[in-house]
Each structure stands twice: as C-alpha cells, then as structure tokens.
Design a protein around this motif. Structure first.
Motif, PDB file in Angstrom:
ATOM      1  N   SER A  45       0.784  -1.177   0.034  1.00  0.00           N
ATOM      2  CA  SER A  45      -0.191  -0.077  -0.049  1.00  0.00           C
ATOM      3  C   SER A  45       0.806   1.225  -0.089  1.00  0.00           C
ATOM      4  CB  SER A  45      -1.057   0.005   1.329  1.00  0.00           C
ATOM      5  OG  SER A  45      -1.904  -1.277   1.194  1.00  0.00           O
ATOM      6  N   CYS A  46       0.634   2.276  -0.903  1.00  0.00           N
ATOM      7  CA  CYS A  46       1.464   3.486  -0.880  1.00  0.00           C
ATOM      8  C   CYS A  46       0.616   4.656  -0.603  1.00  0.00           C
ATOM      9  CB  CYS A  46       2.060   3.413  -2.213  1.00  0.00           C
ATOM     10  SG  CYS A  46       1.132   3.673  -3.552  1.00  0.00           S
ATOM     11  N   THR A  47       1.421   5.552  -0.334  1.00  0.00           N
ATOM     12  CA  THR A  47       0.901   6.951  -0.009  1.00  0.00           C
ATOM     13  C   THR A  47       1.802   7.870  -1.131  1.00  0.00           C
ATOM     14  OG1 THR A  47       2.809   6.991   1.556  1.00  0.00           O
ATOM     15  CG2 THR A  47       0.486   7.041   2.220  1.00  0.00           C
ATOM     16  N   PRO A  48       1.099   9.138  -1.428  1.00  0.00           N
ATOM     17  CA  PRO A  48       1.873  10.021  -2.535  1.00  0.00           C
ATOM     18  C   PRO A  48       3.601   9.940  -2.065  1.00  0.00           C
ATOM     19  CG  PRO A  48      -0.168  10.938  -1.840  1.00  0.00           C
ATOM     20  CD  PRO A  48      -0.032   9.860  -0.996  1.00  0.00           C
ATOM     21  N   GLN A  49       3.923  10.340  -0.935  1.00  0.00           N
ATOM     22  CA  GLN A  49       5.329  10.443  -0.604  1.00  0.00           C
ATOM     23  C   GLN A  49       5.645   9.100   0.305  1.00  0.00           C
ATOM     24  OE1 GLN A  49       6.691  13.127  -1.825  1.00  0.00           O
ATOM     25  NE2 GLN A  49       4.979  13.655  -2.469  1.00  0.00           N
ATOM     26  N   PRO A  50       7.094   8.979  -0.039  1.00  0.00           N
ATOM     27  CA  PRO A  50       7.766   7.740   1.038  1.00  0.00           C
ATOM     28  C   PRO A  50       7.272   7.938   2.350  1.00  0.00           C
ATOM     29  CG  PRO A  50       9.157   8.758  -0.707  1.00  0.00           C
ATOM     30  CD  PRO A  50       7.994   9.670  -0.796  1.00  0.00           C
ATOM     31  N   LEU A  97      -1.745  -2.749  -7.839  1.00  0.00           N
ATOM     32  CA  LEU A  97      -1.423  -1.667  -7.100  1.00  0.00           C
ATOM     33  C   LEU A  97      -2.189  -1.336  -6.023  1.00  0.00           C
ATOM     34  CD1 LEU A  97       1.126  -0.346  -8.579  1.00  0.00           C
ATOM     35  CD2 LEU A  97      -0.110   1.564  -8.899  1.00  0.00           C
ATOM     36  N   SER A  98      -1.637  -1.362  -4.853  1.00  0.00           N
ATOM     37  CA  SER A  98      -2.272  -1.158  -3.545  1.00  0.00           C
ATOM     38  C   SER A  98      -2.200   0.289  -3.317  1.00  0.00           C
ATOM     39  CB  SER A  98      -1.983  -1.969  -2.250  1.00  0.00           C
ATOM     40  OG  SER A  98      -2.640  -1.727  -1.227  1.00  0.00           O
ATOM     41  N   LEU A  99      -3.330   1.020  -3.121  1.00  0.00           N
ATOM     42  CA  LEU A  99      -3.114   2.518  -2.716  1.00  0.00           C
ATOM     43  C   LEU A  99      -3.727   2.774  -1.211  1.00  0.00           C
ATOM     44  CD1 LEU A  99      -4.637   3.802  -6.140  1.00  0.00           C
ATOM     45  CD2 LEU A  99      -2.019   3.675  -5.329  1.00  0.00           C
ATOM     46  N   SER A 100      -2.968   3.557  -0.504  1.00  0.00           N
ATOM     47  CA  SER A 100      -3.513   3.789   0.787  1.00  0.00           C
ATOM     48  C   SER A 100      -3.447   5.247   1.225  1.00  0.00           C
ATOM     49  CB  SER A 100      -3.054   2.755   2.002  1.00  0.00           C
ATOM     50  OG  SER A 100      -3.565   2.823   3.104  1.00  0.00           O
ATOM     51  N   GLY A 101      -3.791   6.043   0.812  1.00  0.00           N
ATOM     52  CA  GLY A 101      -3.484   7.479   1.106  1.00  0.00           C
ATOM     53  C   GLY A 101      -4.070   7.925   2.404  1.00  0.00           C
ATOM     54  N   MET A 102      -3.582   8.798   3.051  1.00  0.00           N
ATOM     55  CA  MET A 102      -3.729   9.061   4.534  1.00  0.00           C
ATOM     56  C   MET A 102      -4.897  10.117   4.364  1.00  0.00           C
ATOM     57  SD  MET A 102      -1.341   8.076   6.122  1.00  0.00           S
ATOM     58  CE  MET A 102      -1.059   8.919   7.706  1.00  0.00           C
ATOM     59  N   THR A 103      -5.486  10.504   3.265  1.00  0.00           N
ATOM     60  CA  THR A 103      -6.668  11.113   3.174  1.00  0.00           C
ATOM     61  C   THR A 103      -7.193  10.987   1.862  1.00  0.00           C
ATOM     62  OG1 THR A 103      -5.702  13.035   1.983  1.00  0.00           O
ATOM     63  CG2 THR A 103      -5.669  13.308   4.293  1.00  0.00           C
ATOM     64  N   LEU A 104      -8.668  11.323   1.980  1.00  0.00           N
ATOM     65  CA  LEU A 104      -9.244  10.856   0.534  1.00  0.00           C
ATOM     66  C   LEU A 104      -8.639  11.751  -0.743  1.00  0.00           C
ATOM     67  CD1 LEU A 104     -11.740   9.754  -1.153  1.00  0.00           C
ATOM     68  CD2 LEU A 104     -13.017  11.472  -0.497  1.00  0.00           C
ATOM     69  N   ASP A 105      -8.400  12.677  -0.333  1.00  0.00           N
ATOM     70  CA  ASP A 105      -7.611  13.617  -1.509  1.00  0.00           C
ATOM     71  C   ASP A 105      -6.392  12.983  -2.069  1.00  0.00           C
ATOM     72  OD1 ASP A 105      -8.401  17.005  -0.677  1.00  0.00           O
ATOM     73  OD2 ASP A 105      -9.619  15.615  -1.954  1.00  0.00           O
ATOM     74  N   GLU A 106      -5.344  12.339  -0.862  1.00  0.00           N
ATOM     75  CA  GLU A 106      -4.343  11.682  -1.456  1.00  0.00           C
ATOM     76  C   GLU A 106      -4.768  10.307  -2.271  1.00  0.00           C
ATOM     77  OE1 GLU A 106      -1.157  12.506   2.214  1.00  0.00           O
ATOM     78  OE2 GLU A 106      -1.671  10.345   1.734  1.00  0.00           O
ATOM     79  N   ASN A 107      -5.714   9.734  -2.028  1.00  0.00           N
ATOM     80  CA  ASN A 107      -6.176   8.771  -2.623  1.00  0.00           C
ATOM     81  C   ASN A 107      -6.726   9.174  -4.163  1.00  0.00           C
ATOM     82  OD1 ASN A 107      -5.828   6.070  -1.524  1.00  0.00           O
ATOM     83  ND2 ASN A 107      -7.564   6.763   0.043  1.00  0.00           N
ATOM     84  N   LEU A 108      -7.431  10.416  -4.164  1.00  0.00           N
ATOM     85  CA  LEU A 108      -7.904  10.786  -5.521  1.00  0.00           C
ATOM     86  C   LEU A 108      -6.577  11.341  -6.276  1.00  0.00           C
ATOM     87  CD1 LEU A 108     -10.869  12.746  -4.049  1.00  0.00           C
ATOM     88  CD2 LEU A 108     -11.014  10.311  -5.203  1.00  0.00           C
ATOM     89  N   ASP A 109      -5.888  11.874  -5.763  1.00  0.00           N
ATOM     90  CA  ASP A 109      -4.292  12.195  -6.549  1.00  0.00           C
ATOM     91  C   ASP A 109      -3.784  10.880  -6.964  1.00  0.00           C
ATOM     92  OD1 ASP A 109      -3.853  15.088  -4.474  1.00  0.00           O
ATOM     93  OD2 ASP A 109      -5.223  14.817  -5.691  1.00  0.00           O
ATOM     94  N   MET A 110      -3.717  10.083  -6.353  1.00  0.00           N
ATOM     95  CA  MET A 110      -2.901   9.043  -6.815  1.00  0.00           C
ATOM     96  C   MET A 110      -3.808   8.296  -7.946  1.00  0.00           C
ATOM     97  SD  MET A 110      -1.050   7.441  -3.769  1.00  0.00           S
ATOM     98  CE  MET A 110      -2.477   7.196  -2.545  1.00  0.00           C
ATOM     99  N   LEU A 111      -5.108   8.093  -7.747  1.00  0.00           N
ATOM    100  CA  LEU A 111      -5.879   7.436  -8.789  1.00  0.00           C
ATOM    101  C   LEU A 111      -5.967   8.292  -9.989  1.00  0.00           C
ATOM    102  CD1 LEU A 111      -8.497   6.071  -6.415  1.00  0.00           C
ATOM    103  CD2 LEU A 111      -7.193   4.594  -8.023  1.00  0.00           C
ATOM    104  N   ARG A 112      -6.080   9.731 -10.107  1.00  0.00           N
ATOM    105  CA  ARG A 112      -6.009  10.517 -11.277  1.00  0.00           C
ATOM    106  C   ARG A 112      -4.722  10.240 -12.211  1.00  0.00           C
ATOM    107  NH1 ARG A 112      -7.365  14.436  -7.774  1.00  0.00           N
ATOM    108  NH2 ARG A 112      -9.563  15.052  -7.624  1.00  0.00           N
ATOM    109  N   ASP A 113      -3.644  10.332 -11.410  1.00  0.00           N
ATOM    110  CA  ASP A 113      -2.277  10.003 -12.050  1.00  0.00           C
ATOM    111  C   ASP A 113      -2.402   8.430 -12.718  1.00  0.00           C
ATOM    112  OD1 ASP A 113       0.457   8.847 -11.911  1.00  0.00           O
ATOM    113  OD2 ASP A 113       0.626  10.879 -12.336  1.00  0.00           O
ATOM    114  N   LEU A 114      -2.881   7.618 -11.949  1.00  0.00           N
ATOM    115  CA  LEU A 114      -2.813   6.237 -12.166  1.00  0.00           C
ATOM    116  C   LEU A 114      -3.741   6.020 -13.779  1.00  0.00           C
ATOM    117  CD1 LEU A 114      -1.619   3.285 -11.886  1.00  0.00           C
ATOM    118  CD2 LEU A 114      -3.759   2.853 -10.584  1.00  0.00           C
TER     119      LEU A 114
END
Ligand SMILES: O=C(O)c1[nH]c(=O)[nH]c(=O)c1I
Length: 310
Positions: A45-50, A97-114
């Motif tokens: 599971s990842c976040t936008p930043q390491p 690809l497992s995504l686990s943003g700390m906030t909904l916006d982080e998840n949305l940012d990663m998903l938009r890019d993906l």
C-alpha cells in the motif's frame, strides 16, 4: 488438475499471490514474487510520498500467526507507478497496485495519475489500515466509505477493488454490501485485512512484542482464518457480479481450498509468505492440486462457492 483463473479480463495460471504488505515494498521483493510460482503480484500500500513507518520492533510472528504495526512504510506512489510502467504484463502475471492515502484527497490524486497513465495494472484501494495512530479504519465508517467510493469512481473510470477490514456482525456485512453494490466499476473486494489492534504478550519478558501503540497491532495468520472465511462467504453472497479475493490464514492447500469453496476467485498469502519465503507459493499450489485430485475436481470452478450448509 487445472488451477487457472480468468477474471476482470485477466488470465492467471493459478489463484495465488502475495497479500499487500508482504514481500512487496521494494522492486527486489516484487521481483521475488513475480519470478516465483505466484500467479500475480500486488504492491505494498502506498502514499503519495515515501514513508518510514512506525518504530521497530513492529512485526512479530507467533506459533498461531503474526502481529504487525508497520505504519504504512512505503517507497511512495511514483516508485510503484514506475514499477507498473516497466512491468512485463505479457508474461501473464497481473499486477495490482495497492493505494492507501492518508486522506481521501491523497487517494484521489494517486488514482487520477494512475488513470492518466493508462496502465494494465488494477488498483486495490486500502480502506482498512489499522496501524496509523489516531486514524480510524475507513472501512468501519459506512457513510465515509460511500462518499470516498463516489469520488474514487468519478476520478478513476476503470475497474478497481477495495481491501476491507474484517466485519463481525451480519448487520455490518449488509450495510457495507449496500455501499459496495452502489459502484459497478468496483469489481472486487479483498477480504480480509488484519484483525486490528490485537495484543500479543511475551510471558518470559512480561512485555508486549511490538513497539508502536504500546503493543497493539493487526493480527494475521491462523488467528484470523475463521473470520476471513466468514467475510469471504458473506460478501460472496452479498455482492452478485463482483469478485471476492480471499486473504487471511492461508498456510497450505487446505486453507486455499476453504477460501475458494467459500467463494473466493483468487487468494492472497500474507503471514505464511513472510515467514516461509516465496517457496510457499509452489508448496501451497502443489497441496491444492493434490487435494483437488483426491476429491476428483478438475478445475477451481468445480468447487468455487459451493460450501455446503447443514
Ligand atoms: O501497518 C501497515 O502498514 C499495515 N498493516 C496491516 O496489517 N494492514 C494494512 O493495511 C497496513 I497499510
């Protein structure tokens, strides 16, 4: 005996792969899974930043399973997206690809890019990390899940799945299923994540065994098998047309068989893989083949979802 699985437009030689979090944080680990007998690969599971994650010790194995409070250590979204860019999809092992943003916006940012990257990998959105101090597991807040999934489905047009926490009450199974059935592009649910906030005690040292949260961590392994099977079977019944990925307590062909009998399309290995290494995949597959042969089953569809009741 044929162990192949075709689902979501994917063809897998067998139903087995790693659970997110195990043998999947670095490219080296991901390649260990990809070049093993596993039928697919999923990233940590990842976040936008390491993230460095929680202080150690943060994982401990016991005779009955494991406890972990890793704290979402990961190399950051771009590291895994770049792996997904160079991934050899033609070799026939799907990548999740497992995504686990700390906030909904982080998840949305990663998903938009993906979505913009237009890669063949499939997102598994983690709604259930239990080890972020002060952060509740989204999967236990049904209204928040509905709102998050509404925005996720809006920014990510492709098929996706979610990693769910274990539920322990038929009312909760029904309430979460009602949310999940609202989203046609939500094509799979992975049941279950670890059972959150257990406590393992070392009698000799009269101490907890992991540092974070004064010893509280997510349970995996044999501890969680009956709960995992219940979640697989209930969501298999409650989510017509969607797939259930079984995860929790698979140590041998027998538990893999149980998960598929309960309705799982494919299954993930966590604690057992962490403890045994990638050889677990070939061993478990051989045990599953033998069990199927003894029972006269030629393929997984011969018994998938056919758990008998009394
Ligand atoms: O502590 C973790 O990194 C972790 N550990 C788990 O047991 N499940 C999760 O979803 C996560 I994000």
């Amino acid at each position: 005996v044929d162990l192949s699985v075709s689902w979501l437009g994917l063809a897998m030689a067998n139903p087995l792969y790693n659970a997110s979090g195990v043998m999947c944080r670095s490219v080296a680990e991901l390649e260990q899974v990809r070049t093993s007998a596993a039928g697919a690969v999923i990233t940590k599971s990842c976040t936008p930043q390491p993230r460095v994650g929680n202080p150690e010790p943060r994982y401990c194995a016991t005779p009955l399973g494991s406890i972990n409070s890793m704290g979402l250590p990961n190399a950051g979204y771009h590291y895994y997206r770049d792996y997904a860019r160079s991934y050899p999809y033609a070799a026939g092992k799907p990548l999740f690809l497992s995504l686990s943003g700390m906030t909904l916006d982080e998840n949305l940012d990663m998903l938009r890019d993906l979505a913009a990257a237009e890669l063949p990998c499939l997102p598994e959105v983690n709604l259930s990390c239990p080890n972020l101090p002060g952060k509740p597991q989204l999967g236990y807040d049904f209204q928040a899940c509905r709102e998050a999934l509404t925005q996720i489905a809006r920014v990510y047009p492709g098929d996706f799945g979610v990693k769910l926490p274990p539920y322990f009450d038929p009312v909760h199974f029904a309430q979460m299923a009602e949310v999940l059935n609202t989203f046609p592009t939500l094509r799979f649910v992975t049941c279950i994540n670890s059972i959150g906030n257990g406590l393992v005690i070392d009698v000799e040292h009269e101490s907890v065994v992991i540092k974070p949260k004064d010893g509280l961590g997510g349970l995996g392994g044999s501890y969680v098998l009956p709960t995992a099977l219940a979640n697989v079977r209930e969501f298999y019944r409650l989510l017509p047309g969607k797939h259930v990925v079984g995860c929790g307590g698979i140590n041998s062909g027998r538990e893999a068989f149980m998960h598929i009998l309960a309705g799982a399309t494919v299954v993930q290995i966590g604690t057992c893989l962490y403890e045994e290494g990638e050889g677990a995949f070939a061993r478990i597959l051989d045990e599953l083949r033998q069990l199927m042969a003894q029972k006269g089953y030629q393929c997984l569809d011969d018994f998938r979802g056919k758990l008998k009741t009394l």
